[in-house]
Design a protein around this motif. Structure first.
Motif, PDB file in Angstrom:
ATOM      1  N   ARG A  45       0.843  -1.193   0.000  1.00 40.21           N
ATOM      2  CA  ARG A  45       0.000   0.000   0.000  1.00 40.21           C
ATOM      3  C   ARG A  45       0.880   1.246   0.000  1.00 40.21           C
ATOM      4  O   ARG A  45       1.940   1.278   0.617  1.00 40.21           O
ATOM      5  N   ILE A  46       0.430   2.244  -0.728  1.00 44.58           N
ATOM      6  CA  ILE A  46       1.110   3.536  -0.744  1.00 44.58           C
ATOM      7  C   ILE A  46       0.077   4.597  -0.442  1.00 44.58           C
ATOM      8  O   ILE A  46      -1.027   4.591  -1.027  1.00 44.58           O
ATOM      9  N   ASP A  47       0.438   5.502   0.428  1.00 40.29           N
ATOM     10  CA  ASP A  47      -0.499   6.566   0.846  1.00 40.29           C
ATOM     11  C   ASP A  47      -1.844   5.943   1.236  1.00 40.29           C
ATOM     12  O   ASP A  47      -2.916   6.425   0.861  1.00 40.29           O
ATOM     13  N   HIS A  48      -1.770   4.832   1.977  1.00 45.48           N
ATOM     14  CA  HIS A  48      -2.951   4.171   2.551  1.00 45.48           C
ATOM     15  C   HIS A  48      -3.916   3.635   1.509  1.00 45.48           C
ATOM     16  O   HIS A  48      -5.098   3.475   1.766  1.00 45.48           O
ATOM     17  N   ALA A  49      -3.431   3.397   0.314  1.00 47.93           N
ATOM     18  CA  ALA A  49      -4.293   2.817  -0.723  1.00 47.93           C
ATOM     19  C   ALA A  49      -3.496   1.723  -1.431  1.00 47.93           C
ATOM     20  O   ALA A  49      -2.268   1.672  -1.309  1.00 47.93           O
ATOM     21  N   PRO A  50      -4.147   0.867  -2.165  1.00 44.83           N
ATOM     22  CA  PRO A  50      -3.394  -0.156  -2.899  1.00 44.83           C
ATOM     23  C   PRO A  50      -2.339   0.511  -3.796  1.00 44.83           C
ATOM     24  O   PRO A  50      -2.591   1.559  -4.399  1.00 44.83           O
ATOM     25  N   ALA A  51      -1.198  -0.128  -3.862  1.00 44.61           N
ATOM     26  CA  ALA A  51      -0.082   0.464  -4.608  1.00 44.61           C
ATOM     27  C   ALA A  51      -0.462   0.718  -6.060  1.00 44.61           C
ATOM     28  O   ALA A  51      -0.029   1.692  -6.677  1.00 44.61           O
ATOM     29  N   SER A  52      -1.300  -0.159  -6.624  1.00 41.48           N
ATOM     30  CA  SER A  52      -1.654   0.011  -8.030  1.00 41.48           C
ATOM     31  C   SER A  52      -2.444   1.307  -8.251  1.00 41.48           C
ATOM     32  O   SER A  52      -2.357   1.919  -9.319  1.00 41.48           O
ATOM     33  N   ASP A  53      -3.197   1.737  -7.232  1.00 38.45           N
ATOM     34  CA  ASP A  53      -3.908   3.020  -7.356  1.00 38.45           C
ATOM     35  C   ASP A  53      -2.912   4.167  -7.458  1.00 38.45           C
ATOM     36  O   ASP A  53      -3.081   5.102  -8.238  1.00 38.45           O
ATOM     37  N   TRP A  54      -1.866   4.068  -6.642  1.00 43.78           N
ATOM     38  CA  TRP A  54      -0.860   5.141  -6.670  1.00 43.78           C
ATOM     39  C   TRP A  54      -0.129   5.166  -8.024  1.00 43.78           C
ATOM     40  O   TRP A  54       0.102   6.229  -8.594  1.00 43.78           O
ATOM     41  N   VAL A  55       0.160   3.983  -8.531  1.00 47.32           N
ATOM     42  CA  VAL A  55       0.825   3.920  -9.834  1.00 47.32           C
ATOM     43  C   VAL A  55      -0.049   4.614 -10.883  1.00 47.32           C
ATOM     44  O   VAL A  55       0.423   5.427 -11.685  1.00 47.32           O
ATOM     45  N   ALA A  56      -1.341   4.301 -10.832  1.00 47.96           N
ATOM     46  CA  ALA A  56      -2.250   4.885 -11.826  1.00 47.96           C
ATOM     47  C   ALA A  56      -2.307   6.400 -11.687  1.00 47.96           C
ATOM     48  O   ALA A  56      -2.277   7.139 -12.677  1.00 47.96           O
ATOM     49  N   SER A  57      -2.373   6.883 -10.436  1.00 45.69           N
ATOM     50  CA  SER A  57      -2.484   8.338 -10.280  1.00 45.69           C
ATOM     51  C   SER A  57      -1.167   9.011 -10.649  1.00 45.69           C
ATOM     52  O   SER A  57      -1.165  10.112 -11.215  1.00 45.69           O
ATOM     53  N   ALA A  58      -0.050   8.365 -10.338  1.00 43.23           N
ATOM     54  CA  ALA A  58       1.248   8.933 -10.729  1.00 43.23           C
ATOM     55  C   ALA A  58       1.347   9.017 -12.241  1.00 43.23           C
ATOM     56  O   ALA A  58       1.789  10.021 -12.808  1.00 43.23           O
ATOM     57  N   ARG A  59       0.939   7.945 -12.901  1.00 40.91           N
ATOM     58  CA  ARG A  59       0.982   7.932 -14.359  1.00 40.91           C
ATOM     59  C   ARG A  59       0.108   9.052 -14.922  1.00 40.91           C
ATOM     60  O   ARG A  59       0.515   9.778 -15.835  1.00 40.91           O
ATOM     61  N   ASP A  60      -1.072   9.207 -14.360  1.00 43.22           N
ATOM     62  CA  ASP A  60      -1.975  10.253 -14.865  1.00 43.22           C
ATOM     63  C   ASP A  60      -1.375  11.634 -14.656  1.00 43.22           C
ATOM     64  O   ASP A  60      -1.451  12.501 -15.538  1.00 43.22           O
ATOM     65  N   GLU A  61      -0.788  11.837 -13.488  1.00 42.19           N
ATOM     66  CA  GLU A  61      -0.219  13.166 -13.225  1.00 42.19           C
ATOM     67  C   GLU A  61       0.956  13.440 -14.174  1.00 42.19           C
ATOM     68  O   GLU A  61       1.072  14.527 -14.739  1.00 42.19           O
ATOM     69  N   LEU A  62       1.798  12.436 -14.367  1.00 38.32           N
ATOM     70  CA  LEU A  62       2.952  12.622 -15.245  1.00 38.32           C
ATOM     71  C   LEU A  62       2.501  12.868 -16.681  1.00 38.32           C
ATOM     72  O   LEU A  62       3.060  13.705 -17.401  1.00 38.32           O
ATOM     73  N   THR A  63       1.471  12.148 -17.083  1.00 41.24           N
ATOM     74  CA  THR A  63       0.964  12.321 -18.444  1.00 41.24           C
ATOM     75  C   THR A  63       0.463  13.745 -18.653  1.00 41.24           C
ATOM     76  O   THR A  63       0.608  14.324 -19.730  1.00 41.24           O
ATOM     77  N   ALA A  64      -0.113  14.304 -17.584  1.00 38.89           N
ATOM     78  CA  ALA A  64      -0.686  15.643 -17.710  1.00 38.89           C
ATOM     79  C   ALA A  64       0.374  16.737 -17.689  1.00 38.89           C
ATOM     80  O   ALA A  64       0.124  17.852 -18.129  1.00 38.89           O
TER      81      ALA A  64
END
Lengths: 405, 92, 964
Positions: free
Chosen positions: C170-189
């Motif tokens: 878990r990262i930031d109290h959520a499943p790690a895959s959620d963090w990966v997805a949000s990181a990817r989205d932020e980087l893409t933006a």
């Protein structure tokens, strides 16, 4: 271990500590240093010899070359020296009792322009009269000798023919070094690794030994055989040599089923390639323009070399490079070696072999040992002394200037 | 592939440049007065240090200007660049 | 979603595969099924296939060991329109219709044409982040938020790195895959951030250059897509690079450790979690460190029986032990696997306690079909090593970690030896922040750091080899160290027994680390085994071998890129080229130029064509496209002095409107180039050079001008391509010119040899016409702006039609000039020839100084008996001597029985002459000018012919023809 290939011997060499004094100290345990020690012992009975190596034995250019052996050089002096080497190569596996995979599969030097053709034909004629086997092949003959070469006439630089030296070929470089080292060691030569020469012991104008990271070692004669690092060593006795040290790169592919029967070289498109016994394609190209001791070169040289390779061998396209590397080659102004005495008494040099050092290994050792033992150059290395840069009697193996109207 | 700081054009890939060997090896003032050995030294002998080396390059595919680099031959780090004829380093 | 019957080892749910897409593929002739998101390896394991081709030399059964680029065994030949050899099945993404065959460590080259495209991109960035796992993503976020131009590259098909293999992290109290997805989205933006997946950083080169190999279409199928490059090589010039390259797990070295069913523990975890594949039904886990505990727990969670976890450490962390025991797994501490049974795939693992020194006794067999092993972790430092970073051995990690980092490089996460998620995230954030700051970008806002809750692992146990079976280490012939090279502990001992001490020697003797995988699993294990065998304290004393590019194999085609075929080297053509093509010219490559060689008429041989062209030039009129000659415009008040210093002859006093032939020598006095120089104005010259020497001459001039004589007020400019040059040659040339240049008085008196005139041609085109001749005939060279070249050529052809004007190529040019004894630099010279050698002492000024003059006084250069350029007339007037044939003195044996035959020189040029009616040649002959009239032997293949030495001028010695 490879079961298709010959097994290595169970015994190679001792790892002795240096003695306080030797008749001859050879600096550099590369192929040339080892061959020199071997022939000092075998030809001249001089066995109180140390070969000093700052790293690991045969870990410099001996470990980094593309293993091509040929003697089809342009000038008589060069051809004689390299042909002496080739004749030694032909007897060494037996003499050293070591199958180092010497394979006389033939070397093609491709011609892509009319100028290349003239140069090649000239070399063939000179070689034949010089006692070096040489043939001129037409484009069709090239195709027969090496069916995978692209001989299409609409290549950017079509193959117009080639010189062939049938007795030329390849050998496994590491094994050559180990074979020489084993016999030198058996003669009593001390091979001392991890021993860097940091200075020279002087008595007036004479060199009487070396300072090393493993202490002082006295020597009757000190013979440099340190390739790209020779200038740095010579500078420690104030000797300036006409040598520049450049990166030379090479690479290998993964193992592939046999597809390439010989050695193909092309100066025009700048690539040379063979397939080693194990199955990897072994390739090299030109040197980098700038001097460097980094043991790596510029990547565009590799890229250009691959483009050239695919011009000649389209089927290599999906082979993969698994490793590239660089060596430090010592290049002289005329692309010929310097082997002989120096103005400093008891100090000798063997350097300037540029990209040709491996193929010369046994002859370099032979004539260098002769020069060390007798104090006079062997007739084969007499033209290769330092004096030639003063007299102007260069042996210019850069070849034709490749300029034409 | 070196990244070479042309003092006139800025950083460019090595492929745009030609190499010219050691810098500051002037043509002898009076060649005819030199001995053969001195002339040979001029023709053929250059420094070959392991370390900083002052060398000439030309921006062949750019401004065609020759200039001087100080490059460490043990790591290829470029320590200084000079316009020809000046001794002050240039940082383009 | 239900498990497909075709995938007996596929979990019913989970994984990052797309179960809606069922893909059919063939492996070694059998059809299987998998899903999008599978690799070939995961699809095989899902299908119950775990044995691949036998090993290269010992033909031992082998299975899939890893889940990534480090795979040593499962190499395949991928079918397609052009097969590709030696791909690890663990890196081949599955596509529908894939077909592959298993390889025993050796591939095959497909002779069929590869029609795929390969291209390159050259980009710059402030921060390059290599690796898209937790550390790399954190680094890219930190750097990207600062506004820096960031490129993030990752070799996988999606970002996440080790998190793709995780289950409960878990990262930031959520499943790690959620963090990966949000990181990817932020980087893409982020506008200045570029993400590249399926992109492997393969090499770090000088000055921040990183090569990245991107696979753009390989996952879509084996048929090339039209107009889309299959692979792309990115040249990324990065100010700063963050290496977040992760770590590779090490195998363990024990007896029969190469059985199918023995896998790396983290690879097992990857197959279970990422691909929803069970590599076995009953698994034993063996480890030296904490990481494999997660494998055991995930296996249990996936329904696999895990009877026992074996930890080599006597006292592993109690919390981990408790956790695994709670999952129903027995934990044996201070123990290891000492052997395996199988038929040949794994059926049981032999487990035994280790004594303090690593010895083992009292082994018990545990039936299993999967052995998940972890021998520790190697930070992936290939790129770090390539960049000249140095490594040190870390005892608590039992691994090599960064020591001195190279300029412009930061390491983060597992590449740094940091093995816990929280540490990877922290280091990634710090590295990204630092790299951006070094590149000049700082983020004023406090970084929003991703966080995880885990703690650093306990120290690993260094366990390099495990005793087992009978005998001492030198007899351990099934303790494999390098699976791809079939190399064992026994091989290492044999190398050491032979006297080898250096890891580099042992590598070469055993071939460990030389395979396609470059020892990603075996190299450090070997170092440990060598340290043990040598009895040195630590692997750190043995040291690593050198890291060399590429990190993973790169196809030749990708490195070649677009520089193939006619793009291999630029093709230069003149403005008149199309005419030459249309009129059937055969071409010669001269430098990069295509020059007409000769113009054969239908059914005409080259010999006949050249004789015809020569005859036209000597008897009527002929025309040649001479546009390729190099042309350098030299301007400035000191231009004359400048040329005087460079050319062997003088130019300062050349009259405006006149031309002079000049020779350039290098400082060693050897001929380097030649050509005609025109004086256009008091402060302006136009120098012509040889076709292929133009660039070198310009560079040479600039070097002298700028570095040696900066006080000279001179500027040089290449104008080669600004001018088209048409040479009109022959006794009728004046008549042709009269039509073309009506304003010009063409009489010999008004327009002397070696003069030039500016004029307008009949059609108004401004032209510069020179009376220069490379044939000895009356000749005019018409120079016009290149865009008029074709029109002027056409006008010449039209005006010459009445005289049967004949186009000629380089071969005729060569014959004509040789008949006059004119040299061609590079053909009659070879870099070892002086003007004096050529009999051209007249071109060497005695009065003025010039570059290289001093060289002529050197003893060898001043020798009177050097090789001289002379003529040769074969005794048989039909014998065409081969260019390059060697010359031998009369009476000297021409066989090599008694050693090399002394040679006097060689034939440099040789032709049939129409005007002479016989063959002739030029040659460089030792002391040649003192051999005039001598008969020499010319040994050819199988026969020897004879020729007589002559003056090198064969035709019109008096020079009467040049005025027409």
């Amino acid at each position: 271990m490879s079961h298709e290939l010959p097994e290595h011997p169970d015994w190679l060499w001792r790892n002795p500590d240096p003695k306080p004094s030797y008749d001859v100290v050879v600096v550099g345990a590369g192929g040339h240093g080892l061959a020199t020690a071997y022939y000092l012992a075998k030809n001249h009975g001089i066995t109180n010899v140390a070969v000093l190596e700052r790293g690991w034995l045969a870990g410099g250019n001996m470990a980094r070359n593309t293993t091509i052996i040929r003697s089809n050089y342009l000038w008589d002096e060069s051809a004689a020296l390299y042909e002496h080497a080739l004749k030694l190569w032909e007897v060494l596996p037996e003499e050293l009792e070591y199958d180092f995979l010497f394979s006389q599969r033939g070397v093609l030097n491709l011609a892509h322009t009319l100028q290349d053709v003239r140069e090649g034909v000239r070399r063939v004629h000179a070689n034949r009269l010089g006692g070096v086997d040489a043939e001129w092949l037409s484009t069709e003959d090239v195709k027969k000798f090496c069916p995978i070469v692209n001989t299409s006439s609409d290549a950017r630089y079509p193959v117009l023919g080639a010189t062939l030296q049938p007795r030329a070929g390849i050998a496994k470089h590491d094994h050559v070094a180990w074979a020489l080292a084993r016999k030198a060691d058996a003669y009593g030569v001390d091979l001392i690794q991890g021993c860097e020469v940091t200075g020279f012991l002087r008595d007036g104008d004479r060199v009487v030994g070396v300072e090393t990271t493993r202490g002082r070692i006295n020597a009757g004669k000190v013979a440099l055989a340190a390739a790209g690092h020779t200038s740095t060593l010579a500078a420690r006795v104030g000797l300036r040599l006409p040598i520049q040290s450049h990166p030379l790169q090479a690479l290998v592919s993964e193992l592939l089923e046999p597809v390439h029967p010989c050695v193909v070289m092309s100066n025009h498109v700048h690539v040379y390639v063979s397939q080693a016994h194990k199955g990897e394609l072994v390739m090299g190209a030109g040197i980098d323009a700038y001097p460097s001791y980094t043991r790596r070169g510029s990547v565009q040289i590799i890229e250009a070399q691959m483009a050239a390779a695919l011009e000649l061998f389209p089927l290599f396209g999906r082979a993969h490079v698994i490793r590239t590397w660089g060596g430090v080659v010592d290049v002289s102004p005329d692309a010929s070696p310097v082997v002989g005495l120096t103005p400093v008494e008891n100090l000798l040099v063997n350097c300037g072999w540029g990209t040709g050092g491996f193929k010369a290994t046994p002859a370099a050792g032979w004539v260098y040992a002769h020069t060390i033992a007798t104090g006079q150059p062997h007739p084969l290395n007499a033209p290769f002394g330092l004096e030639r840069f003063t007299t102007g009697a260069l042996i210019d193996e850069h070849g034709a200037a490749a300029v034409a109207h | 592939m070196l990244l070479i700081p042309c003092p006139w054009c800025g950083d460019r890939d090595e492929t745009e440049f030609g190499y010219g060997g050691q810098a500051h090896v002037p043509y002898p003032e009076a060649p005819e007065t030199l001995t053969d050995a001195e002339w040979a030294e001029y023709l053929f002998v250059r420094d070959n240090p392991e370390g900083p080396f002052t060398e000439q390059w030309v921006h062949t595919a750019g401004c065609r200007r020759w200039f001087t680099l100080v490059r460490d031959t043990t790591c290829n780090d470029i320590l200084a660049v000079h316009r020809t004829g000046t001794t002050n380093p240039v940082h383009p | 979603m239900t498990e497909t019957p075709a995938n007996p080892h596929r979990l019913a749910r989970g994984g990052r595969i797309d179960r809606s897409a069922s893909l059919s593929f063939t492996f070694d002739g059998t059809r299987y099924h998998g899903h999008r998101g599978d690799t070939l390896a995961s699809a095989l394991l899902a299908s119950g296939v775990r044995t691949v081709a036998p090993s290269i030399y010992r033909r031992r059964a082998r299975g899939i060991v890893a889940a990534g680029v480090e795979e040593p065994n499962a190499l395949v030949q991928l079918d397609g329109p052009c097969q590709e050899p030696m791909l690890p099945a663990t890196t081949v993404e599955l596509f529908d219709g894939l077909s592959a065959r298993s390889l025993s460590g050796k591939g095959r080259l497909d002779p069929r044409e590869d029609t795929a495209l390969y291209d390159k991109k050259y980009v710059h960035c402030d921060v390059l982040v290599i690796g898209g796992g937790p550390a790399g993503l954190a680094a890219a976020l930190a750097a990207g938020r600062s506004g820096a131009r960031v490129i993030l590259v990752d070799e996988q098909n999606e970002l996440g790195g080790s998190l793709l293999s995780s289950r409960a992290e878990r990262i930031d109290h959520a499943p790690a895959s959620d963090w990966v997805a949000s990181a990817r989205d932020e980087l893409t933006a982020l506008p200045e951030v570029r993400l590249l997946t399926r992109a492997t950083a393969v090499g770090v080169h000088d000055h921040g250059l990183v090569l990245v190999a991107e696979r753009r279409t390989d996952h879509l199928g084996s048929t090339p897509l039209p107009g889309v490059s299959r692979q792309r090589l990115w040249h990324v010039r990065a100010r700063q690079t963050v290496l977040a390259t992760g770590a590779h797990e090490r195998p363990l070295v024990f007896a029969d450790n190469d059985r199918p069913g023995v896998m790396l523990a983290h690879a097992v975890r990857t197959y279970v979690n990422r691909y929803a594949v069970l590599p076995g039904r009953r698994a034993v886990v063996v480890t030296t460190n904490d990481s494999a505990y997660a494998t055991a727990i995930d296996l249990v969670a996936a329904g696999v029986q895990v009877p026992v976890l074996v930890d080599a450490r006597p006292e592993p962390p109690p919390a981990l032990v408790a956790q695994v025991r709670a999952a129903g797994v027995e934990v044996r501490t201070g123990s290891a696997v000492v052997g395996t049974d199988g038929d040949p795939s794994l059926t049981a693992a032999w487990i035994a306690p280790l004594d303090r020194r690593g010895g083992a006794a009292d082994a018990t067999a545990v039936p299993c079909d999967l052995l998940a092993v972890s021998g520790g972790w190697n930070p992936v430092l290939h790129l770090f090593g390539q960049a000249q970073g140095t490594l040190r051995y870390d005892e608590s990690l039992a691994a090599f970690v960064p020591e001195r980092r190279p300029k412009g490089l930061v390491t983060a996460g597992a590449a740094n030896g940091t093995c816990h998620l929280a540490g990877c995230l922290d280091e990634g954030t710090a590295a990204g922040t630092e790299a951006a700051a070094r590149a000049g970008f700082t983020d004023d806002a406090p970084p929003a750091r991703p966080r995880a809750q885990d703690a650093p692992p306990a120290p690993a146990r260094a366990l390099w080899t495990i005793p087992g079976g009978a005998g001492e280490p030198p007899t351990w012939h099934t303790h494999f160290v390098d699976l791809q090279r079939d190399a064992t502990v026994a091989d290492i001992h044999r190398a050491i027994g032979a006297g080898m001490r250096s890891v580099e020697h042992i590598k070469r003797y055993t071939t460990i680390g030389t395979g396609q995988d470059q020892g990603k699993t075996g190299a450090v294990v070997a170092i440990g085994a060598i340290a043990e065998a040598l009895g040195v304290g630590s692997p750190g004393e043995v040291g690593t071998t050198t890291f060399r590019p590429p990190y993973t194999p790169v196809s030749f085609a990708l490195l070649a890129g677009r520089d193939r075929g006619h793009l291999n080297d630029p093709v230069r053509v003149t403005p008149i080229h199309d005419w030459h093509v249309a009129h059937g010219a055969a071409f010669e490559d001269v430098g990069q130029w295509k020059r007409p060689w000769y113009y054969p008429r239908p059914d005409e041989t080259m010999e006949a064509a050249v004789l015809r062209e020569c005859r036209a030039a000597r008897e009527a009129v002929a025309v040649m496209d001479a546009s390729t000659l190099g042309k350098i415009d030299i301007q400035g008040p000191d231009a004359g002095e400048f040329l005087n210093r460079l050319y062997t002859n003088a130019f300062a006093k050349l009259k405006v409107g006149s031309c002079r032939y000049g020779v350039l020598c290098k400082a060693d006095g050897m001929v380097f180039d030649d050509g005609v120089v025109m004086r256009l104005a008091p402060d302006r010259y136009l120098a012509t050079t040889t076709t292929s020497g133009a660039a070198a001459v310009l560079e040479w001039m600039e070097m002298w001008l700028q570095t040696e004589w900066p006080d000279l007020r001179v500027h040089c400019t290449s104008v080669t391509e600004q001018w088209a040059t048409v040479a009109v040659v022959g006794p009728k040339s004046r008549a042709v010119l009269a039509h073309l240049a009506p304003d010009l008085d063409l009489s010999a008196e008004a327009f002397a040899f070696m003069d030039f005139r500016e004029t307008r041609l009949a059609d108004g085109v401004p032209a510069r016409i020179a009376r220069v001749s490379f044939s000895g005939e009356l000749a005019f060279e018409i120079n016009v702006a290149s865009w008029h070249g074709r029109a002027v050529w056409d006008a010449v052809m039209a005006a010459g039609a009445a005289y049967d004007i004949t186009p000629y190529g380089t071969e005729t040019m060569h014959v004509l000039r040789a008949e006059k004894g004119f040299i061609i630099v590079g053909q009659d010279t070879d870099g070892t020839v002086t003007p004096e050698d050529l009999g051209m002492g007249w071109v060497v000024s005695k009065r003025k100084e010039f570059v290289g003059k001093r060289s002529y006084r050197r003893p060898d250069t001043a020798r009177p008996d050097r090789k001289h350029l002379v003529g040769l007339l074969p005794d048989d007037p039909t014998e065409l001597l081969p260019e390059g044939a060697q010359l031998v003195a009369d009476g000297v044996p021409t066989t090599t029985e008694s050693g090399p035959v002394p040679m006097l020189g060689h034939v440099t040029s040789s032709y049939r002459s129409a005007v002479l009616g016989h063959t002739f040649a030029l040659a460089l002959v030792k002391d040649g000018r003192n051999r005039l009239g001598q008969s020499l032997q010319v040994p050819l293949v199988g026969r020897t012919v004879r020729a007589t030495v002559t003056e090198p001028v064969f035709y019109d010695k008096e020079g009467t023809r040049r005025d027409g």
